[in-house]
Write a protein that holds these residues in place. Structure first.
Motif, PDB file in Angstrom:
ATOM      1  N   ILE A   6       0.830  -1.211   0.000  1.00  0.00           N
ATOM      2  CA  ILE A   6       0.000   0.000   0.000  1.00  0.00           C
ATOM      3  C   ILE A   6       0.863   1.259   0.000  1.00  0.00           C
ATOM      4  CG2 ILE A   6      -0.373   0.178   2.489  1.00  0.00           C
ATOM      5  CD1 ILE A   6      -3.336   0.989   1.645  1.00  0.00           C
ATOM      6  N   TYR A   7       2.018   1.215   0.659  1.00  0.00           N
ATOM      7  CA  TYR A   7       2.898   2.383   0.688  1.00  0.00           C
ATOM      8  C   TYR A   7       3.404   2.739  -0.703  1.00  0.00           C
ATOM      9  CZ  TYR A   7       3.211   2.117   5.816  1.00  0.00           C
ATOM     10  OH  TYR A   7       2.948   2.111   7.149  1.00  0.00           O
ATOM     11  N   THR A   8       3.651   1.727  -1.527  1.00  0.00           N
ATOM     12  CA  THR A   8       4.206   1.970  -2.859  1.00  0.00           C
ATOM     13  C   THR A   8       3.125   2.149  -3.926  1.00  0.00           C
ATOM     14  OG1 THR A   8       4.404  -0.404  -3.278  1.00  0.00           O
ATOM     15  CG2 THR A   8       6.334   0.709  -2.335  1.00  0.00           C
ATOM     16  N   MET A   9       1.874   1.992  -3.538  1.00  0.00           N
ATOM     17  CA  MET A   9       0.761   2.174  -4.464  1.00  0.00           C
ATOM     18  C   MET A   9       0.592   3.660  -4.775  1.00  0.00           C
ATOM     19  SD  MET A   9      -3.075   0.657  -3.950  1.00  0.00           S
ATOM     20  CE  MET A   9      -2.401  -0.911  -3.444  1.00  0.00           C
ATOM     21  N   SER A  10       0.324   3.968  -6.021  1.00  0.00           N
ATOM     22  CA  SER A  10       0.144   5.352  -6.449  1.00  0.00           C
ATOM     23  C   SER A  10      -1.201   5.901  -5.983  1.00  0.00           C
ATOM     24  CB  SER A  10       0.214   5.414  -7.970  1.00  0.00           C
ATOM     25  OG  SER A  10      -0.319   6.622  -8.438  1.00  0.00           O
ATOM     26  N   VAL A  11      -1.163   7.077  -5.383  1.00  0.00           N
ATOM     27  CA  VAL A  11      -2.403   7.753  -4.979  1.00  0.00           C
ATOM     28  C   VAL A  11      -3.252   8.020  -6.228  1.00  0.00           C
ATOM     29  CG1 VAL A  11      -3.375   9.813  -3.884  1.00  0.00           C
ATOM     30  CG2 VAL A  11      -1.291   8.792  -2.965  1.00  0.00           C
ATOM     31  N   GLY A  12      -2.590   8.344  -7.325  1.00  0.00           N
ATOM     32  CA  GLY A  12      -3.294   8.614  -8.575  1.00  0.00           C
ATOM     33  C   GLY A  12      -4.055   7.420  -9.128  1.00  0.00           C
ATOM     34  N   LYS A  13      -3.621   6.218  -8.781  1.00  0.00           N
ATOM     35  CA  LYS A  13      -4.335   5.009  -9.233  1.00  0.00           C
ATOM     36  C   LYS A  13      -5.546   4.717  -8.339  1.00  0.00           C
ATOM     37  CE  LYS A  13      -0.919   2.598 -11.932  1.00  0.00           C
ATOM     38  NZ  LYS A  13      -0.867   3.633 -12.924  1.00  0.00           N
ATOM     39  N   VAL A  14      -5.467   5.079  -7.062  1.00  0.00           N
ATOM     40  CA  VAL A  14      -6.557   4.823  -6.117  1.00  0.00           C
ATOM     41  C   VAL A  14      -7.600   5.946  -6.153  1.00  0.00           C
ATOM     42  CG1 VAL A  14      -7.109   4.419  -3.675  1.00  0.00           C
ATOM     43  CG2 VAL A  14      -5.014   3.468  -4.653  1.00  0.00           C
ATOM     44  N   TYR A  15      -7.147   7.155  -6.463  1.00  0.00           N
ATOM     45  CA  TYR A  15      -8.014   8.337  -6.495  1.00  0.00           C
ATOM     46  C   TYR A  15      -9.293   8.131  -7.320  1.00  0.00           C
ATOM     47  CZ  TYR A  15      -9.274  13.245  -7.411  1.00  0.00           C
ATOM     48  OH  TYR A  15      -9.940  14.432  -7.550  1.00  0.00           O
ATOM     49  N   PRO A  16      -9.217   7.578  -8.545  1.00  0.00           N
ATOM     50  CA  PRO A  16     -10.459   7.359  -9.301  1.00  0.00           C
ATOM     51  C   PRO A  16     -11.433   6.414  -8.582  1.00  0.00           C
ATOM     52  CG  PRO A  16      -8.555   7.100 -10.735  1.00  0.00           C
ATOM     53  CD  PRO A  16      -8.042   7.220  -9.332  1.00  0.00           C
ATOM     54  N   LEU A  17     -10.899   5.506  -7.777  1.00  0.00           N
ATOM     55  CA  LEU A  17     -11.764   4.608  -7.007  1.00  0.00           C
ATOM     56  C   LEU A  17     -12.491   5.377  -5.897  1.00  0.00           C
ATOM     57  CD1 LEU A  17      -9.304   1.574  -6.717  1.00  0.00           C
ATOM     58  CD2 LEU A  17     -11.133   1.926  -8.400  1.00  0.00           C
ATOM     59  N   TYR A  18     -11.797   6.333  -5.285  1.00  0.00           N
ATOM     60  CA  TYR A  18     -12.437   7.197  -4.286  1.00  0.00           C
ATOM     61  C   TYR A  18     -13.569   7.994  -4.942  1.00  0.00           C
ATOM     62  CZ  TYR A  18      -8.349   6.630  -1.117  1.00  0.00           C
ATOM     63  OH  TYR A  18      -7.361   6.165  -0.302  1.00  0.00           O
ATOM     64  N   ILE A  19     -13.290   8.550  -6.115  1.00  0.00           N
ATOM     65  CA  ILE A  19     -14.291   9.342  -6.843  1.00  0.00           C
ATOM     66  C   ILE A  19     -15.496   8.466  -7.195  1.00  0.00           C
ATOM     67  CG2 ILE A  19     -14.759  10.709  -8.928  1.00  0.00           C
ATOM     68  CD1 ILE A  19     -12.698  12.055  -7.098  1.00  0.00           C
ATOM     69  N   ALA A  20     -15.224   7.276  -7.730  1.00  0.00           N
ATOM     70  CA  ALA A  20     -16.309   6.368  -8.134  1.00  0.00           C
ATOM     71  C   ALA A  20     -17.172   5.989  -6.932  1.00  0.00           C
ATOM     72  CB  ALA A  20     -15.725   5.121  -8.788  1.00  0.00           C
ATOM     73  N   LYS A  21     -16.530   5.704  -5.803  1.00  0.00           N
ATOM     74  CA  LYS A  21     -17.278   5.327  -4.606  1.00  0.00           C
ATOM     75  C   LYS A  21     -18.189   6.476  -4.170  1.00  0.00           C
ATOM     76  CE  LYS A  21     -16.627   3.314  -0.053  1.00  0.00           C
ATOM     77  NZ  LYS A  21     -15.666   2.632   0.818  1.00  0.00           N
ATOM     78  N   ALA A  22     -17.670   7.695  -4.201  1.00  0.00           N
ATOM     79  CA  ALA A  22     -18.453   8.864  -3.804  1.00  0.00           C
ATOM     80  C   ALA A  22     -19.596   9.126  -4.785  1.00  0.00           C
ATOM     81  CB  ALA A  22     -17.550  10.087  -3.703  1.00  0.00           C
TER      82      ALA A  22
END
Length: 116
Positions: A6-22
């Motif tokens: 998780i530390y090496t995971m890109s915030v930019g790759k997870v960000y769209p998932l946050y948007i989709a969830k919202a």
């Protein structure tokens, strides 16, 4: 627990998932951005630059301009763990963000999410 992935995971790759969830729950990208900027102290422009650079989570939180001191008021369970009991600071900050996005998706008012 090995947090390396998780530390090496890109915030930019997870960000769209946050948007989709919202958005799935009728919330907006702007509200997600407001949560992230509140938590980290990044301006909107700085946040967008971090996302574009594909910054990993560890660096994202390490370089955050001003982690909000009110984040300590965030309580609850995420991924089966109480966020207030996580001992490793970076992991706790990552889980704080997850918890805030969950609260947004559950329809909580922004004032409460941002601990106003």
């Amino acid at each position: 627990m090995n947090n390396q992935r998780i530390y090496t995971m890109s915030v930019g790759k997870v960000y769209p998932l946050y948007i989709a969830k919202a958005e799935k729950k009728g919330r907006t990208k702007e509200e997600v951005d407001e949560i992230i900027t509140w938590l980290t102290g990044y301006s909107q422009e700085e946040l967008e630059a971090q996302l574009e650079k594909q910054t990993d989570f560890e660096t994202f939180f390490a370089e955050a301009p001003q982690l909000n001191p009110s984040r300590a008021l965030i309580k609850g369970v995420i991924c089966g763990v109480r966020v207030e009991e996580i001992e490793e600071p970076t992991m706790q900050d990552i889980r704080y963000l997850d918890k805030l996005i969950d609260e947004l998706a559950k329809g909580k008012a922004m004032e409460k999410i941002l601990r106003a």
